[in-house]
Design a protein around this motif. Structure first.
Motif, PDB file in Angstrom:
ATOM      1  N   ASP A 178      11.462  14.996  14.522  1.00 39.90           N
ATOM      2  CA  ASP A 178      11.028  13.622  14.234  1.00 39.90           C
ATOM      3  C   ASP A 178       9.520  13.517  13.996  1.00 39.90           C
ATOM      4  N   LEU A 179       8.988  14.489  13.278  1.00 38.01           N
ATOM      5  CA  LEU A 179       7.560  14.478  12.953  1.00 38.01           C
ATOM      6  C   LEU A 179       7.307  13.942  11.549  1.00 38.01           C
ATOM      7  N   ILE A 180       8.371  13.483  10.901  1.00 37.94           N
ATOM      8  CA  ILE A 180       8.257  12.889   9.568  1.00 37.94           C
ATOM      9  C   ILE A 180       8.905  11.511   9.580  1.00 37.94           C
ATOM     10  N   ILE A 181       8.697  10.763   8.504  1.00 33.10           N
ATOM     11  CA  ILE A 181       9.360   9.467   8.348  1.00 33.10           C
ATOM     12  C   ILE A 181      10.622   9.708   7.533  1.00 33.10           C
ATOM     13  N   ASP A 182      11.756   9.596   8.179  1.00 35.11           N
ATOM     14  CA  ASP A 182      13.025   9.960   7.550  1.00 35.11           C
ATOM     15  C   ASP A 182      13.298   9.147   6.289  1.00 35.11           C
ATOM     16  N   ASP A 183      12.922   7.874   6.307  1.00 37.66           N
ATOM     17  CA  ASP A 183      13.164   7.015   5.144  1.00 37.66           C
ATOM     18  C   ASP A 183      12.327   7.418   3.935  1.00 37.66           C
ATOM     19  N   VAL A 184      11.304   8.211   4.164  1.00 36.78           N
ATOM     20  CA  VAL A 184      10.473   8.702   3.064  1.00 36.78           C
ATOM     21  C   VAL A 184      11.021  10.020   2.520  1.00 36.78           C
ATOM     22  N   VAL A 185      11.424  10.904   3.422  1.00 32.59           N
ATOM     23  CA  VAL A 185      11.836  12.253   3.031  1.00 32.59           C
ATOM     24  C   VAL A 185      13.303  12.314   2.601  1.00 32.59           C
ATOM     25  N   TYR A 186      14.185  11.739   3.402  1.00 31.78           N
ATOM     26  CA  TYR A 186      15.624  11.875   3.171  1.00 31.78           C
ATOM     27  C   TYR A 186      16.078  11.454   1.772  1.00 31.78           C
ATOM     28  N   PRO A 234      18.196  32.219  14.497  1.00 31.61           N
ATOM     29  CA  PRO A 234      19.301  31.243  14.533  1.00 31.61           C
ATOM     30  C   PRO A 234      19.246  30.163  13.459  1.00 31.61           C
ATOM     31  N   TYR A 235      18.098  30.012  12.801  1.00 29.01           N
ATOM     32  CA  TYR A 235      17.939  28.932  11.817  1.00 29.01           C
ATOM     33  C   TYR A 235      18.405  27.598  12.413  1.00 29.01           C
ATOM     34  N   LYS A 236      17.989  27.386  13.643  1.00 25.89           N
ATOM     35  CA  LYS A 236      18.423  26.206  14.397  1.00 25.89           C
ATOM     36  C   LYS A 236      18.076  24.906  13.683  1.00 25.89           C
ATOM     37  N   HIS A 237      16.857  24.827  13.180  1.00 24.18           N
ATOM     38  CA  HIS A 237      16.415  23.581  12.557  1.00 24.18           C
ATOM     39  C   HIS A 237      17.165  23.303  11.257  1.00 24.18           C
ATOM     40  N   VAL A 238      17.457  24.346  10.502  1.00 25.09           N
ATOM     41  CA  VAL A 238      18.241  24.164   9.270  1.00 25.09           C
ATOM     42  C   VAL A 238      19.617  23.616   9.608  1.00 25.09           C
ATOM     43  N   LEU A 246      12.795  26.676   4.470  1.00 26.81           N
ATOM     44  CA  LEU A 246      13.542  25.501   4.918  1.00 26.81           C
ATOM     45  C   LEU A 246      13.527  25.383   6.440  1.00 26.81           C
ATOM     46  N   GLU A 247      13.583  26.507   7.123  1.00 22.90           N
ATOM     47  CA  GLU A 247      13.543  26.472   8.588  1.00 22.90           C
ATOM     48  C   GLU A 247      12.219  25.879   9.070  1.00 22.90           C
ATOM     49  N   GLN A 248      11.127  26.241   8.422  1.00 22.51           N
ATOM     50  CA  GLN A 248       9.821  25.698   8.797  1.00 22.51           C
ATOM     51  C   GLN A 248       9.747  24.202   8.501  1.00 22.51           C
ATOM     52  N   VAL A 249      10.235  23.817   7.334  1.00 20.16           N
ATOM     53  CA  VAL A 249      10.217  22.402   6.956  1.00 20.16           C
ATOM     54  C   VAL A 249      11.122  21.583   7.875  1.00 20.16           C
ATOM     55  N   CYS A 250      12.295  22.131   8.165  1.00 21.97           N
ATOM     56  CA  CYS A 250      13.266  21.407   8.992  1.00 21.97           C
ATOM     57  C   CYS A 250      12.788  21.248  10.435  1.00 21.97           C
ATOM     58  N   ALA A 251      11.850  22.078  10.852  1.00 19.76           N
ATOM     59  CA  ALA A 251      11.283  21.917  12.193  1.00 19.76           C
ATOM     60  C   ALA A 251      10.580  20.564  12.297  1.00 19.76           C
TER      61      ALA A 251
END
Length: 200
Positions: A130-138, A165-169, A120-125
């Protein structure tokens, strides 16, 4: 006559210069448009990859870890129940709160939920940067993500250290929970408004 020719030549040069500017602007806009399209295309690829990771890896792994966790927790509970019965002659139905929390955390660690948080930390990075389209993923995965993090916040807090730190999560969890809560409140308000409208 010479002056007219010179003036005409100057005007031609000016027109040519303006034409060159317009051509340059048009080329720049096309280049800018192509660049935005390429960026959008890359973001869509990232979005699809995030959805694929959830579908093919993260969600199935959550199910497997849950099965292992439940088996381990039940074994720990039965073992403690037997100890209490042998010592005190009574059969308990639940673990004491402090022991329950400690046992849950221990079983989650042994069930390797840590691997899911690492994924999840890798995905959340991708998401937090903002490297994904939020309206597609969220809309597709936010409920799974929020529910998992909330259900295992004890483990997340235990794992969160300066070195990990799991900052991105944490960033995505904060952002998506606020968005989810806002959507829920807006939906509730919409329902109330509809009911009030019927009473007029």
């Amino acid at each position: 006559m010479a002056d007219d020719v010179a003036r005409f030549a100057s005007e031609l040069a000016t027109v040519a210069g303006v034409g060159g500017v317009f051509y340059a602007l048009k080329s720049f806009k096309k280049s800018e448009s192509d660049s935005k399209q390429a960026e959008l295309s890359e973001m869509m690829k990232n979005s699809i990859e995030v959805l694929r990771l959830f579908s093919e890896s993260i969600i199935p792994q959550i199910g497997k870890c849950q099965e292992v966790y439940l088996d381990m927790y039940e074994s720990s509970f039965l073992e403690y129940q037997q100890i209490v019965f042998e010592k005190e002659g009574k059969r308990i139905e639940h673990l004491p709160p402090e022991l329950k929390s400690a046992t849950e955390l221990e079983c989650k660690i042994k069930a390797e939920y840590i691997g899911i948080f690492n994924q999840l930390e890798q995905v959340c990075a991708y998401i937090s940067n903002d490297l994904i389209i939020d309206d597609v993923v969220y809309p597709t995965v936010h409920s799974v993500f929020i529910r998992f993090c909330d259900r295992h916040d004890d483990l997340l807090n235990h794992l969160t250290k300066d070195s990990t730190p799991y900052k991105h999560v944490h960033d995505v969890l904060y952002k998506w929970k606020r968005k989810s809560d806002r959507q829920m409140l807006e939906k509730q308000k919409e329902d109330v408004d509809k009911k009030l409208a019927k009473l007029k």
